[in-house]
Design a protein around this motif. Structure first.
Motif, PDB file in Angstrom:
ATOM      1  N   ASP A 168       0.829  -1.198   0.000  1.00 19.30           N
ATOM      2  CA  ASP A 168       0.000   0.000   0.000  1.00 19.30           C
ATOM      3  C   ASP A 168       0.864   1.248   0.000  1.00 19.30           C
ATOM      4  OD1 ASP A 168      -1.813   1.996   0.451  1.00 19.30           O
ATOM      5  OD2 ASP A 168      -1.978   1.579   2.597  1.00 19.30           O
ATOM      6  N   VAL A 169       1.186   1.708  -1.177  1.00 22.86           N
ATOM      7  CA  VAL A 169       2.015   2.905  -1.225  1.00 22.86           C
ATOM      8  C   VAL A 169       1.387   3.983  -2.085  1.00 22.86           C
ATOM      9  CG1 VAL A 169       4.233   1.849  -0.820  1.00 22.86           C
ATOM     10  CG2 VAL A 169       3.308   1.927  -3.127  1.00 22.86           C
ATOM     11  N   THR A 170       0.100   3.799  -2.409  1.00 21.97           N
ATOM     12  CA  THR A 170      -0.491   4.749  -3.344  1.00 21.97           C
ATOM     13  C   THR A 170      -0.892   6.052  -2.682  1.00 21.97           C
ATOM     14  OG1 THR A 170      -2.539   3.593  -2.954  1.00 21.97           O
ATOM     15  CG2 THR A 170      -1.360   3.077  -4.985  1.00 21.97           C
ATOM     16  N   SER A 171      -1.032   6.049  -1.372  1.00 25.94           N
ATOM     17  CA  SER A 171      -1.576   7.247  -0.747  1.00 25.94           C
ATOM     18  C   SER A 171      -0.478   8.076  -0.111  1.00 25.94           C
ATOM     19  CB  SER A 171      -2.579   6.834   0.319  1.00 25.94           C
ATOM     20  OG  SER A 171      -1.975   5.941   1.207  1.00 25.94           O
ATOM     21  N   GLY A 172      -0.845   9.342   0.176  1.00 21.51           N
ATOM     22  CA  GLY A 172       0.054  10.197   0.947  1.00 21.51           C
ATOM     23  C   GLY A 172      -0.029   9.791   2.395  1.00 21.51           C
ATOM     24  N   GLU A 173       0.383  10.658   3.247  1.00 20.53           N
ATOM     25  CA  GLU A 173       0.358  10.280   4.648  1.00 20.53           C
ATOM     26  C   GLU A 173      -0.045  11.496   5.461  1.00 20.53           C
ATOM     27  OE1 GLU A 173       0.831   7.161   5.883  1.00 20.53           O
ATOM     28  OE2 GLU A 173       0.050   8.209   7.625  1.00 20.53           O
ATOM     29  N   SER A 174      -0.818  11.261   6.508  1.00 21.67           N
ATOM     30  CA  SER A 174      -1.115  12.419   7.343  1.00 21.67           C
ATOM     31  C   SER A 174      -0.112  12.473   8.473  1.00 21.67           C
ATOM     32  CB  SER A 174      -2.556  12.372   7.839  1.00 21.67           C
ATOM     33  OG  SER A 174      -2.631  11.602   8.984  1.00 21.67           O
ATOM     34  N   PHE A 228      -1.280  19.148  15.632  1.00 25.95           N
ATOM     35  CA  PHE A 228      -1.399  19.759  14.321  1.00 25.95           C
ATOM     36  C   PHE A 228      -1.277  18.636  13.295  1.00 25.95           C
ATOM     37  CE2 PHE A 228       0.555  21.953  10.672  1.00 25.95           C
ATOM     38  CZ  PHE A 228      -0.383  22.953  10.496  1.00 25.95           C
ATOM     39  N   VAL A 229      -2.338  18.386  12.587  1.00 31.14           N
ATOM     40  CA  VAL A 229      -2.330  17.270  11.651  1.00 31.14           C
ATOM     41  C   VAL A 229      -2.447  17.808  10.237  1.00 31.14           C
ATOM     42  CG1 VAL A 229      -3.502  15.169  10.953  1.00 31.14           C
ATOM     43  CG2 VAL A 229      -3.450  15.804  13.345  1.00 31.14           C
ATOM     44  N   PHE A 230      -1.633  17.344   9.370  1.00 27.88           N
ATOM     45  CA  PHE A 230      -1.798  17.735   7.973  1.00 27.88           C
ATOM     46  C   PHE A 230      -1.288  16.611   7.083  1.00 27.88           C
ATOM     47  CE2 PHE A 230       2.537  18.769   6.586  1.00 27.88           C
ATOM     48  CZ  PHE A 230       3.185  18.719   7.810  1.00 27.88           C
ATOM     49  N   SER A 231      -1.651  16.670   5.814  1.00 26.97           N
ATOM     50  CA  SER A 231      -1.223  15.587   4.928  1.00 26.97           C
ATOM     51  C   SER A 231      -0.066  16.033   4.065  1.00 26.97           C
ATOM     52  CB  SER A 231      -2.345  15.162   3.990  1.00 26.97           C
ATOM     53  OG  SER A 231      -3.564  15.346   4.582  1.00 26.97           O
ATOM     54  N   ILE A 232       0.787  15.100   3.795  1.00 20.38           N
ATOM     55  CA  ILE A 232       1.775  15.342   2.772  1.00 20.38           C
ATOM     56  C   ILE A 232       1.444  14.409   1.621  1.00 20.38           C
ATOM     57  CG2 ILE A 232       3.558  16.141   4.312  1.00 20.38           C
ATOM     58  CD1 ILE A 232       4.743  13.373   4.248  1.00 20.38           C
ATOM     59  N   SER A 233       1.846  14.794   0.448  1.00 18.12           N
ATOM     60  CA  SER A 233       1.494  13.993  -0.719  1.00 18.12           C
ATOM     61  C   SER A 233       2.336  12.723  -0.725  1.00 18.12           C
ATOM     62  CB  SER A 233       1.754  14.796  -1.975  1.00 18.12           C
ATOM     63  OG  SER A 233       3.130  14.990  -2.104  1.00 18.12           O
ATOM     64  N   LYS A 234       1.934  11.788  -1.592  1.00 18.83           N
ATOM     65  CA  LYS A 234       2.659  10.534  -1.704  1.00 18.83           C
ATOM     66  C   LYS A 234       4.132  10.799  -2.016  1.00 18.83           C
ATOM     67  CE  LYS A 234       3.150   6.682  -4.775  1.00 18.83           C
ATOM     68  NZ  LYS A 234       3.010   6.345  -6.184  1.00 18.83           N
ATOM     69  N   ASP A 235       4.349  11.738  -2.929  1.00 14.12           N
ATOM     70  CA  ASP A 235       5.733  11.998  -3.317  1.00 14.12           C
ATOM     71  C   ASP A 235       6.550  12.561  -2.170  1.00 14.12           C
ATOM     72  OD1 ASP A 235       5.404  10.993  -5.762  1.00 14.12           O
ATOM     73  OD2 ASP A 235       5.127  12.914  -6.792  1.00 14.12           O
ATOM     74  N   GLU A 236       5.934  13.522  -1.473  1.00 13.92           N
ATOM     75  CA  GLU A 236       6.652  14.089  -0.336  1.00 13.92           C
ATOM     76  C   GLU A 236       6.956  13.007   0.696  1.00 13.92           C
ATOM     77  OE1 GLU A 236       5.255  18.722   0.089  1.00 13.92           O
ATOM     78  OE2 GLU A 236       3.819  17.185   0.567  1.00 13.92           O
ATOM     79  N   TYR A 237       5.956  12.137   0.874  1.00 10.57           N
ATOM     80  CA  TYR A 237       6.100  11.039   1.831  1.00 10.57           C
ATOM     81  C   TYR A 237       7.288  10.153   1.472  1.00 10.57           C
ATOM     82  CZ  TYR A 237       4.895   6.606   4.111  1.00 10.57           C
ATOM     83  OH  TYR A 237       4.926   5.457   4.821  1.00 10.57           O
ATOM     84  N   LEU A 271      10.681  11.878   1.733  1.00 10.04           N
ATOM     85  CA  LEU A 271      11.174  11.976   3.106  1.00 10.04           C
ATOM     86  C   LEU A 271      11.672  10.631   3.589  1.00 10.04           C
ATOM     87  CD1 LEU A 271       8.427  14.257   4.568  1.00 10.04           C
ATOM     88  CD2 LEU A 271      10.866  14.712   4.626  1.00 10.04           C
ATOM     89  N   LEU A 272      10.930   9.592   3.187  1.00 11.20           N
ATOM     90  CA  LEU A 272      11.281   8.262   3.645  1.00 11.20           C
ATOM     91  C   LEU A 272      12.609   7.810   3.055  1.00 11.20           C
ATOM     92  CD1 LEU A 272       9.886   6.292   5.472  1.00 11.20           C
ATOM     93  CD2 LEU A 272       8.785   5.280   3.504  1.00 11.20           C
ATOM     94  N   PHE A 273      12.821   8.165   1.827  1.00 16.21           N
ATOM     95  CA  PHE A 273      13.988   7.622   1.129  1.00 16.21           C
ATOM     96  C   PHE A 273      15.044   8.655   0.838  1.00 16.21           C
ATOM     97  CE2 PHE A 273      10.516   4.754  -0.161  1.00 16.21           C
ATOM     98  CZ  PHE A 273      10.934   3.708   0.618  1.00 16.21           C
TER      99      PHE A 273
END
Lengths: 508, 425
Positions: free
Chosen positions: B45-51, B114-123, B126-128
């Protein structure tokens, strides 16, 4: 009035229709003697509106993470549907820039044009605070200068440095305002001139602060004179002029933040009046158009629906209650002034002998031009309006375990309520009263500030954090004192913390 | 007076810089949040961004403001029950109606996050961040294994089904015009001569006959030029273009013998998730093959892989053998980029370990882009690690790492896939 052929009321707008409506609104506005800056009406998308939101109403904002945070917050709440976006944003500039949202229907666009382009715009041009404190013609220039200057600084000194400095300035932003003397007008030209002057500022600081080194008779006398000679409430100004180790570019940043703060200061003081005035005029102008037959019932129903939403005042026990709605209070006060002029009752004649029965248009213009929220309320809030709003006053003394109802909307309470409501809009009471009392120029260069509580309200816990920011700018010990109940000064916050200070002294 | 300006087409992302500033400033917190989120996801499951959640305290912009306590005077609307002098019991909390509403905003700095979403790409970025796919460069130069057929103009030979009729007929017309031009000119001349003769008062019978015959000959010759000739035929030409394959298969090998508990499996799972996310940045389609083993290996689905219970001894080579078989069966190494990740607690049948090393060296590593072995254990290394360690020394497409607890995963993952700049140089 002669009925005319109504304008197209199809809810989709086009630029031609905007133009037509604008022309009619302009004509009516002139009829009511609304004097405005030239309007520059920009149509933008919801996303651009969020951008505009994020830069807190500055058409050209410098880059800072807090604006990013604001944007993310706005986007978040907007996407979840927790909040609608404002229909418009209007900038106090000449020409006066108003943003219209693409999504608005034709009726909404007309409302917004009447509200922003003629209501707010004429307020910006006419109100004494704006006239004497802001210079609408140069603000865009100045912001452009600021943005470029800050971007250059980031190039030269790195984003982190600039960010830290701006953070510190933002923390003290509310204390960067001259409240009693009129600032010079700010413009691009002057800013450029000032680049040169800045050097001499710095020089004078260095001179003044180091004057004690060559020991002569004068300096002994001087040491007893406290500096500053009078307490200073404009902390940022004091920092800009006197902080010993700030670099020239940092002084300039302090100045930019201070100027921006000053620019917004009148808006903070005239929220009720400004919104009330704008609502009063969109209401009056569109009704005028309706009377002329230029707009249809369909248009009016949509307009009234939105208008009533905007000026609704939930009661204190409603789940939607979040204080007094400035739109509601302001709008109703202007409507009430008109009523007092046109159809005064006996009560009105007793309370407002000067304006009861006078020309309403003269009176509302007079009210708009010469007051701010605080004085406007204490001058024009009528008993009838207090009854309509069913206002009551709560006196909450922390030392009691109850809250007392101080006054209600009755004969004996009107004056008190009016006074209290007026006080509620007095920025001097709302904002923490903190003044710089001493900078130890001849000694350890520590800076002392004094908090003078209003009605025994203590400072919130954030004071320690803010003091850290102040320390960043001053770069020597900073302490905040307050007189305790026995009349003895007590240090309520300091930076660096006392312990560290002791150690430092010990090692030194 | 008003000027209308349509700004809708202007760049809308005025705040992008500020947003990036924000993310830059809170990178450490955001990264932590991202790392936490990995745990909650399925492997694929990697299609979504992340909050992203950041505690409000970290974000505060402190200013001097008045706190609680002291004397507060407030005016409220909508009086329905009070008279002057009434005393109201203080509401137990600040949220109460009486004194609360006016300063609610001041005292509201509670524990809301404070909750916000980052896009899949940003996610994923950051991860990699700072990581690079192992052997990616070599891979793209080496293995151009997929071909795509693309149109490449026209040619004179080909199979009938590729004939391009329009192009062929154009050729035919051109050829006919070219081949008959000379004759048609002659024909015109002869015809002009004939007309002249006919207008001549003399009776030039013989000349006329000759001319007529010549004209007839030429016309015949013109008619004999074929309408279409094999020379005219044009065929659509196709060429094969090499494209780097976008297919990858990821083998997840895990020891599920009695010694592996659920916590260890969870650690392994996270490692696989990371590997999957990582690969999905480079490849369009990724197959995941789950192989679990104790003394025997078995191919299973994701759920069974992570959650079903097994007991028994451990023979790691069984999984490697199964992997080799599956590769031979389904994943031709010329078409697929093959990645492998083996997780184990290090236990293995001592005699089996040299066999594992052999299989790895001779059968698996030549076919895979990269194989990583992670050992999740608190104890000392055993035979399998030692055997693999010998292997890892000499081969950059094989690496082994040791994970002690959950916190190690991310650093280990990073060190496994660290940009190999120095090595490349």
């Amino acid at each position: 009035m002669t009925k005319r052929k109504p304008l197209d009321d199809n809810s989709d707008w086009t630029f031609e229709k905007l133009e037509q409506y604008q022309n009619e609104i302009a004509r009516v506005a002139e009829h009511y003697r609304l004097d405005t800056y030239i309007n520059q009406i920009e149509v933008i998308t919801a996303e651009q509106m969020m951008d505009a939101y994020a830069s807190v109403g500055m058409p050209i904002g410098y880059n800072h993470w807090t604006f990013g945070k604001k944007f993310i917050q706005t986007e978040q709440t907007y996407k979840r549907g927790q909040m609608g976006l404002a229909y418009e944003i209007v900038i106090n500039s000449d020409p006066c820039i108003s943003y219209l949202m693409e999504e608005n229907s034709m009726a909404m666009q007309a409302l917004v044009m009447a509200h922003a382009c003629y209501g707010h715009n004429s307020f910006f041009k006419g109100n004494y605070l704006f006239k004497s404190w802001t210079d609408a013609s140069s603000i865009i220039d100045y912001l452009l200068f600021a943005k470029k200057y800050i971007a250059d600084c980031e190039h030269k000194h790195g984003i982190d440095e600039v960010e830290a400095c701006l953070d510190a300035c933002h923390a003290l932003m509310n204390h960067g305002v001259d409240r009693y003397k009129r600032p010079q007008k700010i413009s691009m030209e002057e800013e450029l001139k000032r680049q040169k002057e800045r050097e001499s500022y710095l020089q004078s600081q260095v001179n003044m602060l180091w004057r004690t080194i060559p020991d002569n008779d004068k300096s002994h006398d001087k040491a007893k004179v406290s500096f500053p000679s009078e307490p200073q409430e404009n902390i940022l100004y004091f920092i800009e002029k006197n902080a010993p180790l700030l670099k020239p570019w940092q002084r300039e940043l302090v100045r930019i933040v201070r100027k921006v703060s000053q620019y917004f200061y009148p808006q903070k003081q005239t929220q009720v009046m400004n919104e009330g005035w704008a609502c009063f005029w969109h209401y009056t102008i569109l009704n005028h158009l309706y009377d002329e037959g230029l707009v249809t019932e369909k248009f009016m129903l949509e307009f009234l629906h939105n208008h009533t939403n905007v000026v609704a005042q939930p009661e204190y026990n409603s789940p939607y209650y979040s204080g007094i709605n400035p739109y509601a209070l302001g709008f109703n006060m202007f409507i009430d002034i008109r009523r007092i002029c046109e159809h005064p009752t006996e009560e009105d004649k007793a309370w407002f002998p000067e304006i009861a029965g006078s020309n309403w248009l003269d009176t509302v213009h007079f009210a708009m031009e010469n007051f701010k929220d605080e004085s406007f309320i204490s001058q024009f809030l009528s008993p009838k309006l207090m009854r309509d709003f069913k206002l009551f006053h709560l006196h909450d003394d922390n030392s009691n375990n109850y809250i007392e109802v101080g006054a209600i909307h009755n004969e004996s309470g009107y004056k008190k309520i009016r006074m209290q409501l007026s006080e509620q809009y007095n920025l001097s009471n709302l904002e923490a009263n903190i003044q710089i009392t001493n900078a130890d120029v001849t000694g350890d260069r520590s800076l002392t500030l004094r908090y003078i509580p209003h009605q025994q309200v203590n400072l919130a816990n954030s004071k320690d954090e803010v003091l850290k920011h102040l320390y960043y700018l001053w770069q020597f010990d900073v302490k905040l004192i307050q007189e305790d109940s026995h009349g003895v000064d007590e240090v309520i916050a300091q930076c660096p913390k006392a312990k560290i200070q002791v150690e430092k002294k010990a090692t030194a | 007076m008003a000027n209308f300006i349509d700004r809708r087409l202007n760049s809308k992302n005025k705040s992008t810089v500020n947003r990036q500033r924000f993310i830059r400033r809170y990178k450490s917190q955001i990264k932590k949040s991202v790392a936490d989120a990995v745990n909650k996801r399925g492997v694929t499951d990697v299609t979504s961004g992340e909050s992203i959640t950041i505690t409000k305290k970290d974000l505060s912009e402190p200013v001097f403001h008045q706190g609680n306590g002291g004397i507060k005077d407030r005016v409220h609307p909508g009086n329905d029950q009070f008279s002057a002098g009434d005393r109201i019991a203080r509401p137990p909390q600040q949220q109460g109606q009486g004194g609360g509403p006016g300063d609610a905003s001041n005292s509201g700095d509670g524990s809301d996050d404070f909750v916000f979403s980052i896009s899949k790409d940003e996610y994923l970025n950051l991860l990699f961040e700072d990581l690079e796919l192992p052997n990616l460069e070599k891979n793209q130069l080496d293995k151009l294994i997929d071909y795509k057929t693309v149109r490449a103009g026209y040619c004179a030979d080909g199979v009938p089904s590729n004939i391009d009729i329009v192009k062929s007929l154009q050729g035919s017309i051109a050829r006919r015009i070219a081949m008959t031009a000379d004759k048609r000119r002659q024909l015109k001349e002869l015809e002009a001569e004939l007309t002249q003769l006919e207008q001549d008062p003399h009776d030039n019978v013989q000349a006329k006959i000759t001319l007529n015959k010549a004209i007839k000959d030429i016309k015949e010759k013109i008619n004999k030029v074929p309408f279409i000739d094999s020379f005219d035929l044009r065929y659509r030409n196709y060429a094969k273009q090499p494209v780097p394959t976008s297919k990858a298969v990821m083998f997840c090998l895990m020891d599920v013998s009695g010694s592996m508990d659920q916590a260890t499996k969870d650690i392994a799972k996270r490692f696989y998730i990371l590997l999957y996310l990582f690969l999905s940045r480079t490849y369009k389609t990724i197959d995941v093959v789950y192989i679990r083993h104790h003394t025997q290996a078995k191919e299973v689905d994701e759920h069974e892989f992570f959650y079903s219970q097994e007991t028994g001894g451990t023979i790691a080579s069984s999984a490697l053998e199964l992997m080799i078989n599956i590769i031979a069966d389904r994943y031709n190494e010329n078409e697929w980029n093959i990645y492998g990740a083996q997780a184990s607690d290090g236990d293995n049948w001592a005699d089996d370990s040299p066999h594992c090393q052999n299989l790895m060296r001779n059968k698996i590593l030549p076919k895979t882009r990269y194989f990583s072995y992670i050992e999740i254990t608190q104890r000392a290394h055993q035979s399998l690690w030692q055997q693999y360690a010998q292997l890892a020394d000499g081969d950059s497409s094989f690496s082994i790492e040791h994970i002690k607890s959950v916190e190690d995963i991310y650093p280990v993952f990073r060190s496994l896939f660290k940009k190999k700049i120095e090595q490349a140089a």
